[in-house]
Scaffold this motif. Structure first.
Motif, PDB file in Angstrom:
ATOM      1  N   LEU A  88       0.817  -1.214   0.000  1.00 49.34           N
ATOM      2  CA  LEU A  88       0.000   0.000   0.000  1.00 49.34           C
ATOM      3  C   LEU A  88       0.851   1.264   0.000  1.00 49.34           C
ATOM      4  O   LEU A  88       0.548   2.228  -0.684  1.00 49.34           O
ATOM      5  CB  LEU A  88      -0.943  -0.009   1.207  1.00 49.34           C
ATOM      6  CG  LEU A  88      -2.092   0.998   1.120  1.00 49.34           C
ATOM      7  CD1 LEU A  88      -3.012   0.701  -0.057  1.00 49.34           C
ATOM      8  CD2 LEU A  88      -2.900   0.998   2.419  1.00 49.34           C
ATOM      9  N   THR A  89       1.917   1.278   0.795  1.00 49.84           N
ATOM     10  CA  THR A  89       2.834   2.415   0.758  1.00 49.84           C
ATOM     11  C   THR A  89       4.252   1.958   1.064  1.00 49.84           C
ATOM     12  O   THR A  89       4.451   1.041   1.866  1.00 49.84           O
ATOM     13  CB  THR A  89       2.436   3.524   1.747  1.00 49.84           C
ATOM     14  OG1 THR A  89       3.375   4.608   1.645  1.00 49.84           O
ATOM     15  CG2 THR A  89       2.405   3.030   3.176  1.00 49.84           C
ATOM     16  N   THR A  90       5.213   2.579   0.408  1.00 49.47           N
ATOM     17  CA  THR A  90       6.627   2.301   0.692  1.00 49.47           C
ATOM     18  C   THR A  90       7.233   3.382   1.578  1.00 49.47           C
ATOM     19  O   THR A  90       8.442   3.403   1.789  1.00 49.47           O
ATOM     20  CB  THR A  90       7.426   2.185  -0.612  1.00 49.47           C
ATOM     21  OG1 THR A  90       7.291   3.393  -1.361  1.00 49.47           O
ATOM     22  CG2 THR A  90       6.948   1.007  -1.440  1.00 49.47           C
ATOM     23  N   LEU A 104       2.357   5.424  -3.026  1.00 51.82           N
ATOM     24  CA  LEU A 104       1.093   5.126  -2.361  1.00 51.82           C
ATOM     25  C   LEU A 104       0.137   4.603  -3.424  1.00 51.82           C
ATOM     26  O   LEU A 104      -0.179   5.312  -4.379  1.00 51.82           O
ATOM     27  CB  LEU A 104       0.523   6.380  -1.696  1.00 51.82           C
ATOM     28  CG  LEU A 104      -0.800   6.252  -0.950  1.00 51.82           C
ATOM     29  CD1 LEU A 104      -0.643   5.351   0.276  1.00 51.82           C
ATOM     30  CD2 LEU A 104      -1.311   7.628  -0.520  1.00 51.82           C
ATOM     31  N   LEU A 105      -0.268   3.355  -3.294  1.00 50.15           N
ATOM     32  CA  LEU A 105      -1.166   2.783  -4.286  1.00 50.15           C
ATOM     33  C   LEU A 105      -2.528   3.459  -4.241  1.00 50.15           C
ATOM     34  O   LEU A 105      -3.054   3.761  -3.165  1.00 50.15           O
ATOM     35  CB  LEU A 105      -1.357   1.287  -4.039  1.00 50.15           C
ATOM     36  CG  LEU A 105      -0.177   0.349  -4.271  1.00 50.15           C
ATOM     37  CD1 LEU A 105      -0.622  -1.091  -4.014  1.00 50.15           C
ATOM     38  CD2 LEU A 105       0.388   0.490  -5.670  1.00 50.15           C
ATOM     39  N   SER A 106      -3.123   3.669  -5.396  1.00 47.22           N
ATOM     40  CA  SER A 106      -4.501   4.137  -5.452  1.00 47.22           C
ATOM     41  C   SER A 106      -5.437   2.961  -5.195  1.00 47.22           C
ATOM     42  O   SER A 106      -5.051   1.791  -5.334  1.00 47.22           O
ATOM     43  CB  SER A 106      -4.809   4.734  -6.826  1.00 47.22           C
ATOM     44  OG  SER A 106      -4.816   3.721  -7.814  1.00 47.22           O
ATOM     45  N   THR A 161       1.138  -4.886   2.829  1.00 50.71           N
ATOM     46  CA  THR A 161       2.468  -4.592   3.342  1.00 50.71           C
ATOM     47  C   THR A 161       2.655  -3.083   3.449  1.00 50.71           C
ATOM     48  O   THR A 161       2.060  -2.315   2.698  1.00 50.71           O
ATOM     49  CB  THR A 161       3.546  -5.200   2.438  1.00 50.71           C
ATOM     50  OG1 THR A 161       3.333  -4.771   1.093  1.00 50.71           O
ATOM     51  CG2 THR A 161       3.492  -6.706   2.481  1.00 50.71           C
ATOM     52  N   PHE A 162       3.506  -2.686   4.357  1.00 51.73           N
ATOM     53  CA  PHE A 162       3.603  -1.300   4.759  1.00 51.73           C
ATOM     54  C   PHE A 162       5.015  -0.949   5.170  1.00 51.73           C
ATOM     55  O   PHE A 162       5.748  -1.791   5.682  1.00 51.73           O
ATOM     56  CB  PHE A 162       2.759  -1.091   6.034  1.00 51.73           C
ATOM     57  CG  PHE A 162       1.463  -0.387   5.840  1.00 51.73           C
ATOM     58  CD1 PHE A 162       1.340   0.947   6.156  1.00 51.73           C
ATOM     59  CD2 PHE A 162       0.370  -1.064   5.362  1.00 51.73           C
ATOM     60  CE1 PHE A 162       0.140   1.588   6.005  1.00 51.73           C
ATOM     61  CE2 PHE A 162      -0.832  -0.438   5.218  1.00 51.73           C
ATOM     62  CZ  PHE A 162      -0.961   0.902   5.533  1.00 51.73           C
ATOM     63  N   SER A 168      -5.086  10.111   7.657  1.00 50.13           N
ATOM     64  CA  SER A 168      -4.079   9.168   8.146  1.00 50.13           C
ATOM     65  C   SER A 168      -3.995   7.979   7.208  1.00 50.13           C
ATOM     66  O   SER A 168      -4.936   7.699   6.448  1.00 50.13           O
ATOM     67  CB  SER A 168      -4.413   8.682   9.568  1.00 50.13           C
ATOM     68  OG  SER A 168      -5.452   7.716   9.523  1.00 50.13           O
ATOM     69  N   ILE A 169      -2.876   7.270   7.291  1.00 48.64           N
ATOM     70  CA  ILE A 169      -2.716   6.073   6.471  1.00 48.64           C
ATOM     71  C   ILE A 169      -3.677   4.986   6.927  1.00 48.64           C
ATOM     72  O   ILE A 169      -4.080   4.113   6.135  1.00 48.64           O
ATOM     73  CB  ILE A 169      -1.246   5.591   6.523  1.00 48.64           C
ATOM     74  CG1 ILE A 169      -0.975   4.534   5.439  1.00 48.64           C
ATOM     75  CG2 ILE A 169      -0.893   5.043   7.893  1.00 48.64           C
ATOM     76  CD1 ILE A 169      -1.044   5.038   4.036  1.00 48.64           C
TER      77      ILE A 169
END
Length: 386
Positions: free
Chosen positions: A46-48, A68-70, A92-93, A115-116
């Motif tokens: 989802l985000t790196t 950040l994936l859409s 995964t994050f 927020s994430i």
């Protein structure tokens, strides 16, 4: 008391005598498992972005490069996973992005999120719509952050890694064991079926390994919520050249994990990172989530084995291989467990504690003729669980 745990409100008791006893355990002291299991999943990075800068990790990207994936991208990944027969969406994050990640925060705000974790909630809903059970691993979480997403996850997880302060957790934004333990405690308080594990070879010593396993046991004995513990070796990559633990080390620490943990808690090794075939007799009973669709985004240089390779591992150990769901069957209410289930139930699985939400229960109870594989896996795929 584990060093630093009290700062995060965690009272973890690890006795020196118990550490000494565990250090004496060898592979000959534990039994091989009656069966092996695995989960068929799809990785959703989802985000790196990550607040930490661990020296062994290639997953995180620095500010300005993090992605950040859409939700559209999430849906496409999940759809491919469902088409390939997966049951699990592994989110995964990097840990909750800090203030340096201005572009990530700006994108979240543009998509209506502060927020994430609120964004993760929407992504988990997408996975459910596409026929996958979410298993999110967003790193350190406060109780409030975890409660934001717990009901749209079948299970969740975070690697404890170690209770030791190690140099590999370098820099001004470093992981601290107390905060990691607090996340495990939050999961127990919120009745979340949880996966954790230790990372072997990042500068910890043998006493640290024993203490880490016993700290996990202590929290599990309090909350009954740990479903599996991963024993994962650090591996060489573009950021880590400090070596990997040898086979003898992995055999002993895996046996220690099996000896330290209650029977109902699975011991897992990742078959793309560890010599799984040589560790089964040390008490390993699970090979984790394996994806037929996506890379291991945490360790992209190490490809997943094909199903036939998992079958070869099981055959070499002389045990059956079965597919499981991302939430272990012992956490399911009676109406969703298989008729032949004979394992130890999670405390309250049929009573006062609800380990899975109504949202996840409805997904699991859906007619498998409609396309989901959950009931098929429960009925046909799962090998016996402790």
């Amino acid at each position: 008391m584990v060093s630093g745990a009290s700062e995060y409100g965690v009272d973890v008791a690890v006795e020196e005598g118990a550490v000494d006893d565990l250090l004496q355990v060898s592979p000959s002291d534990v039994d091989a498992p009656p069966a092996l299991t695995f989960s068929r999943n799809v990785f959703v990075p989802l985000t790196t972005a990550c607040r930490y800068t661990c020296t062994y990790c290639t997953y995180f990207d620095p500010p300005g490069q993090a992605e950040l994936l859409s939700l559209e991208e999430v849906r496409e990944i999940c759809r491919r996973g469902a088409d390939a027969g997966c049951t699990e969406a592994l989110f995964t994050f990097g840990d909750d992005p800090d203030d340096r990640y201005t572009e990530i925060h700006a994108q979240l705000e543009a998509w209506g999120h502060d927020s994430i974790h609120t964004y993760l909630r929407e992504a988990c809903k997408v996975a459910l719509e596409e026929g996958l059970l979410p298993h999110a691993n967003p790193g350190d979480q406060t109780r409030e952050q975890m409660s934001e997403v717990a009901d749209v996850n079948a299970s969740m997880g975070v690697m404890l890694e170690t209770t030791a302060e190690v140099g590999a957790h370098a820099g001004p934004r470093r992981k601290v064991p107390g905060q990691r333990l607090r996340t495990l405690q939050n999961a127990g308080e919120l009745d979340v079926a949880f996966t954790t594990g230790i990372l072997v070879g990042i500068g910890e010593n043998w006493r640290d390994r024993a203490e880490s396993l016993l700290a996990i046991r202590d929290l599990h004995e309090r909350y009954d919520h740990i479903q599996e513990v991963i024993v994962q070796p650090v591996v060489e990559n573009e950021r880590w050249s400090g070596g990997s633990p040898d086979l003898a080390t992995m055999r002993q620490v895996t046996a220690m994990a099996r000896a330290a943990l209650p029977e109902e808690v699975s011991v897992q090794v990742p078959p793309n990172l560890a010599p799984a075939k040589d560790l089964i007799d040390c008490g390993v009973d699970d090979l984790g989530g394996v994806s037929p669709v996506t890379d291991d985004h945490i360790n992209p240089e190490y490809t997943w084995p094909a199903l036939r390779e998992l079958e070869e591992i099981a055959a070499s150990a002389g045990v059956p291989l079965g597919e499981r769901l991302p939430v272990y069957e012992r956490f399911l209410p009676s109406g969703l467990r298989t008729d032949g289930f004979d394992g130890r139930l999670a405390d309250g699985a049929d009573g006062d504690r609800e380990w899975i939400s109504e949202t996840i229960r409805d997904a699991l109870a859906a007619d498998d003729a409609a396309g989901n594989r959950y009931r098929t896996v429960l009925r046909d795929g799962a090998a016996p669980q402790a």
